[in-house]
Design a protein around this motif. Structure first.
Motif, PDB file in Angstrom:
ATOM      1  N   LEU A  11       0.732  -1.227   0.061  1.00 24.03           N
ATOM      2  CA  LEU A  11       0.012   0.085   0.027  1.00 24.03           C
ATOM      3  C   LEU A  11       0.662   1.370  -0.021  1.00 24.03           C
ATOM      4  O   LEU A  11       0.422   2.272  -0.229  1.00 24.03           O
ATOM      5  N   MET A  12       2.050   1.144   0.283  1.00 26.51           N
ATOM      6  CA  MET A  12       2.857   2.440   0.291  1.00 26.51           C
ATOM      7  C   MET A  12       3.649   2.620  -1.031  1.00 26.51           C
ATOM      8  O   MET A  12       4.450   3.563  -1.224  1.00 26.51           O
ATOM      9  N   GLU A  13       3.280   1.823  -1.811  1.00 28.08           N
ATOM     10  CA  GLU A  13       3.934   2.035  -3.205  1.00 28.08           C
ATOM     11  C   GLU A  13       2.608   2.012  -4.440  1.00 28.08           C
ATOM     12  O   GLU A  13       2.047   1.248  -4.743  1.00 28.08           O
ATOM     13  N   PRO A  14       2.650   3.271  -5.212  1.00 27.91           N
ATOM     14  CA  PRO A  14       1.512   3.312  -6.154  1.00 27.91           C
ATOM     15  C   PRO A  14       1.915   2.412  -7.277  1.00 27.91           C
ATOM     16  O   PRO A  14       2.824   1.961  -7.536  1.00 27.91           O
ATOM     17  N   ASP A  15       0.658   1.946  -7.879  1.00 27.33           N
ATOM     18  CA  ASP A  15       0.953   1.035  -8.910  1.00 27.33           C
ATOM     19  C   ASP A  15       1.711   1.610  -9.931  1.00 27.33           C
ATOM     20  O   ASP A  15       2.573   0.829 -10.503  1.00 27.33           O
ATOM     21  N   ARG A  16       1.668   2.958 -10.347  1.00 29.96           N
ATOM     22  CA  ARG A  16       2.469   3.382 -11.267  1.00 29.96           C
ATOM     23  C   ARG A  16       2.301   4.834 -11.270  1.00 29.96           C
ATOM     24  O   ARG A  16       1.323   5.688 -10.991  1.00 29.96           O
ATOM     25  N   ILE A  17       3.481   5.624 -11.793  1.00 23.47           N
ATOM     26  CA  ILE A  17       3.403   7.161 -11.685  1.00 23.47           C
ATOM     27  C   ILE A  17       3.792   7.571 -13.077  1.00 23.47           C
ATOM     28  O   ILE A  17       4.902   7.196 -13.582  1.00 23.47           O
ATOM     29  N   LEU A  18       2.841   8.265 -13.879  1.00 16.61           N
ATOM     30  CA  LEU A  18       3.031   8.701 -15.230  1.00 16.61           C
ATOM     31  C   LEU A  18       3.618  10.223 -15.115  1.00 16.61           C
ATOM     32  O   LEU A  18       2.936  10.959 -14.308  1.00 16.61           O
ATOM     33  N   ARG A  19       4.790  10.364 -15.542  1.00 14.81           N
ATOM     34  CA  ARG A  19       5.202  11.755 -15.615  1.00 14.81           C
ATOM     35  C   ARG A  19       5.360  12.193 -17.084  1.00 14.81           C
ATOM     36  O   ARG A  19       5.986  11.602 -17.624  1.00 14.81           O
ATOM     37  N   PHE A  20       5.309  13.440 -17.345  1.00 10.28           N
ATOM     38  CA  PHE A  20       5.158  13.788 -18.771  1.00 10.28           C
ATOM     39  C   PHE A  20       5.549  15.330 -18.924  1.00 10.28           C
ATOM     40  O   PHE A  20       5.351  16.159 -17.921  1.00 10.28           O
ATOM     41  N   ARG A  21       5.983  15.851 -20.045  1.00 10.66           N
ATOM     42  CA  ARG A  21       6.198  17.213 -20.108  1.00 10.66           C
ATOM     43  C   ARG A  21       5.098  17.771 -21.008  1.00 10.66           C
ATOM     44  O   ARG A  21       4.505  16.953 -21.748  1.00 10.66           O
ATOM     45  N   VAL A  22       4.733  19.093 -20.479  1.00 10.96           N
ATOM     46  CA  VAL A  22       3.591  19.715 -21.104  1.00 10.96           C
ATOM     47  C   VAL A  22       4.282  20.870 -21.851  1.00 10.96           C
ATOM     48  O   VAL A  22       4.375  21.897 -20.857  1.00 10.96           O
ATOM     49  N   SER A  23       4.215  21.100 -23.068  1.00 13.41           N
ATOM     50  CA  SER A  23       4.830  22.047 -23.501  1.00 13.41           C
ATOM     51  C   SER A  23       3.504  22.965 -24.231  1.00 13.41           C
ATOM     52  O   SER A  23       2.763  22.355 -24.888  1.00 13.41           O
ATOM     53  N   TRP A  24       3.522  24.168 -23.813  1.00 16.74           N
ATOM     54  CA  TRP A  24       2.566  24.946 -24.637  1.00 16.74           C
ATOM     55  C   TRP A  24       2.864  26.244 -24.944  1.00 16.74           C
ATOM     56  O   TRP A  24       4.005  26.729 -24.469  1.00 16.74           O
ATOM     57  N   GLN A  25       2.017  27.158 -25.875  1.00 13.98           N
ATOM     58  CA  GLN A  25       2.434  28.260 -26.287  1.00 13.98           C
ATOM     59  C   GLN A  25       1.724  29.530 -25.547  1.00 13.98           C
ATOM     60  O   GLN A  25       0.462  29.399 -25.382  1.00 13.98           O
TER      61      GLN A  25
END
Ligand code: NDP
Length: 443
Positions: free
Chosen positions: A51-65
Motif C-alpha cells: 500500500l505504500m507503493e503506487p501502482d505506477r506514476i506517469l510523468r510527462f512534459r507539457v509544452s504549450w505556447q
C-alpha cells in the motif's frame, strides 16, 4: 514523529524526502497497526509495503505556447495509486506547489476515501506545476489541451477517470473533455465534473461542500448537537469552501469567515446569501480575489483562526494550512468540532493537538468524500446514458455521507464520550483495500 516500525525504513528508502506522503502514510499506519498485526494473511501478503507503493506514476512534459508566441514547459503527472477496488479515480490539480510527494499523498488518501464511499473506485491523483494565476483564457485553453495531449493515453472509463481539484473547475474540465473528444473520437465518461448539459451530473459542483456539511450534521447528531445557529469559521474561497458556506446558510448556521491566499473576509454578524452570491461570482467565475469584495471586513494576510471565536472550524483551502500554533488558536477560540473540507489541512502535530483537547475531528478522507461520491454517480449516469435529477443526486449524496459516517464508527468505540473518526475511517478503508489485495493473490 512516528515511531520506528516495520514499514518506516522502506518508506524512507523508496520515497526519500517526500514529506507530505510520509505524513499521510504515518497517519494511516498508526491507526491500522493493531488491525494489521492481528491478520497473518495481511503479513504474508506484505500489505503495508504494497500500500505504500503506487501502482505506477506517469510523468510527462507539457509544452504549450503563451500569448507572446513563446513555448512554456511544465511538468505533468498522473499517480495511478491503486485500482484494487475499481478503475483509478481522483482529481487533477494545477498549482505551482504540485510535486510528486503531494500527488502521492493525495493518491494514497484517495484510495482510502474512495473505499469509504462504498462505490467501486480505485485511487489516483494528478496535475501539473502550471500556475493559472495571471494567465489569459487562451493560455489556459492551450495549457489544458497540451496536458490532455499526454494524459489521454492513460485514461478511459474502465481505466482511470480524472476529475477537478485546486484550480481545475468546470472550465478546465470542459477544455480537457473537448480535447479528449478530438483525440479519441469517443464520447465516454473519461472525466467527471463535466457541465450538466454535456454529460455531467447535476450537483457535482456543489457535492464536496454540501457533502462536508451532511457529514458534519451526522457528527453533530452522533454527539447530541445540531448545526443551526452554530458559528462557523471556513477557510478557502474555492469550490469546496463556498458550497460548504452555501449549505451552512441553508441550515441556519452563521458563517463568520471565508479566506483566500491573500487574506480573510470576516462577517461579524454572519455572511448573507446575497454577499455569498457575489463572492461566488468573483472567485468561481471571474477568478478574482477576496480583497476586491466590498462587503465584510477584509483582513490581509490573516487566517480565520486569527480573527473570531466560533463553534466549528471547516478548513477548506489546502494541505497543512493549520500547524500546531493555528491549532492552539482554534482551541482557544472555543471550537468543539472540526471537519476537513480540504485534503490533510492539518499537520500531524496540529491533528494530535486538536484530538488531545477533545475536539471532535472529521478527517478529510471521510468528510470531503462527497465530491468523489457524486463523481462515481456521474460515471454510473454516463454508463447507463440516463441522467438523474438534482434532487435524486442530492438524496443519494446525503445517504452516502450518512453511510460514510457510520462506516467511520463501525470499528471503534466512543472514548471520553466522543468518536475518534480518523481511526475508524482508516481501519474501515484499510480492511477493504487489504482484503481485496489478499483475495487477488498477487496483483
Ligand atoms: P479551489 O481551487 O476551488 O479553491 C482553493 C481555495 O483555497 C482558494 O480560495 C485558494 O485561494 C485557497 N488556497 C489555495 N492554496 C492556498 C494556500 N497555500 N494558502 C491559502 N489559501 C490557499 O479548490 P477546491 O475548493 O476544489 O479544493 C480545496 C481543497 O479541497 C483542496 O485540498 C482539495 O484537494 C480538496 N478537495 C476538493 C474536492 C473537489 O471536489 N473540488 C474534493 C475533495 C477535496 P486563491 O483563490 O487565492 O488561490
Amino acid at each position: 514523529m512516528a515511531k520506528k516500525s516495520v514499514y518506516k525504513d522502506t518508506l524512507e528508502k523508496n520515497h526519500p524526502g517526500d514529506e507530505e506522503f510520509h505524513q499521510a502514510v504515518h497517519e494511516v499506519y498508526e491507526d491500522i497497526m493493531p488491525t494489521y498485526k492481528r491478520s497473518s494473511a495481511y503479513k504474508t501478503s506484505s500489505i503495508l509495503t504494497q500500500l505504500m507503493e503506487p501502482d505506477r506514476i506517469l510523468r510527462f512534459r507539457v509544452s504549450w505556447q503563451d500569448d507572446k508566441g513563446s513555448i512554456q514547459v511544465n511538468r505533468g503527472w498522473r499517480v495511478q495509486y491503486s485500482n484494487a477496488l475499481g478503475a483509478y479515480k481522483g482529481g487533477l490539480r494545477f498549482h505551482p506547489t504540485v510535486n510528486e510527494s503531494i500527488l502521492k499523498f493525495l493518491g494514497f488518501e484517495q484510495c482510502f476515501k474512495n473505499a469509504l464511499t462504498g462505490l467501486p473506485m480505485g485511487g489516483a491523483k494528478g496535475g501539473s506545476d502550471f500556475d493559472p494565476k495571471e494567465k489569459s483564457e487562451a493560455e489556459i485553453l492551450r495549457f489544458c489541451q497540451a496536458f490532455m495531449s499526454e494524459l489521454y493515453r492513460y485514461i478511459g472509463p474502465h481505466i482511470d477517470v480524472p476529475a477537478g481539484d485546486i484550480n481545475v473547475g468546470a472550465r478546465e474540465i470542459g477544455y480537457m473533455q473537448g480535447h479528449y473528444l478530438k483525440l479519441t473520437n469517443r464520447w465516454e465518461g473519461a472525466l467527471t465534473g463535466k457541465g450538466e448539459t454535456w454529460g455531467g451530473s447535476a450537483g457535482r459542483i456543489e457535492a464536496t461542500g454540501y457533502g462536508l456539511i451532511y457529514f458534519l450534521q451526522n457528527m453533530l447528531e452522533a454527539h447530541d448537537g445540531k448545526l443551526s445557529e452554530k458559528k462557523i469559521l471556513i477557510s478557502g474561497a474555492g469550490n469546496v469552501a463556498l458550497h460548504a458556506a452555501e449549505k451552512c446558510l441553508a441550515e441556519d448556521a452563521t458563517v463568520l469567515t471565508v479566506s483566500d491566499s491573500g487574506g480573510t473576509l470576516y462577517f461579524k454578524d454572519g455572511l448573507d446569501e446575497t454577499t455569498l452570491k457575489k463572492i461566488k461570482k468573483i472567485k468561481l467565475e471571474e477568478y478574482g480575489a477576496l480583497k476586491d469584495v466590498k462587503e465584510g471586513s477584509y483582513k490581509k494576510g490573516k487566517s480565520p483562526w486569527d480573527i473570531a471565536d466560533a463553534d466549528i472550524a471547516l478548513p477548506c483551502a489546502t494541505q497543512n494550512e493549520i500547524d500546531k500554533d493555528a491549532a492552539k488558536k482554534l482551541v482557544n477560540r472555543g471550537i468543539s468540532f472540526l471537519a476537513e473540507g480540504a485534503n490533510m489541512p492539518l499537520t500531524a502535530d496540529a491533528q494530535q493537538h486538536i484530538i488531545s483537547k477533545g475536539i471532535i475531528y472529521g478527517p478529510g478522507k471521510a468528510s470531503n468524500a462527497g465530491g468523489v461520491a457524486v463523481s462515481g454517480l456521474e460515471r454510473t449516469q454516463n454508463a447507463s446514458m440516463a441522467p438523474w435529477t438534482r434532487e435524486e443526486v442530492d438524496e443519494k449524496l446525503r445517504s452516502i455521507m450518512a453511510d460514510i459516517h457510520d462506516r467511520s464508527v463501525e470499528h471503534i468505540r466512543r472514548s471520553d464520550g466522543i468518536y475518534h473518526y480518523r481511526k475508524g475511517a482508516n481501519i474501515y478503508a484499510f480492511t477493504k483495500l487489504a482484503d481485496a489485495l489478499v483475495a487477488y493473490g498477487i496483483k
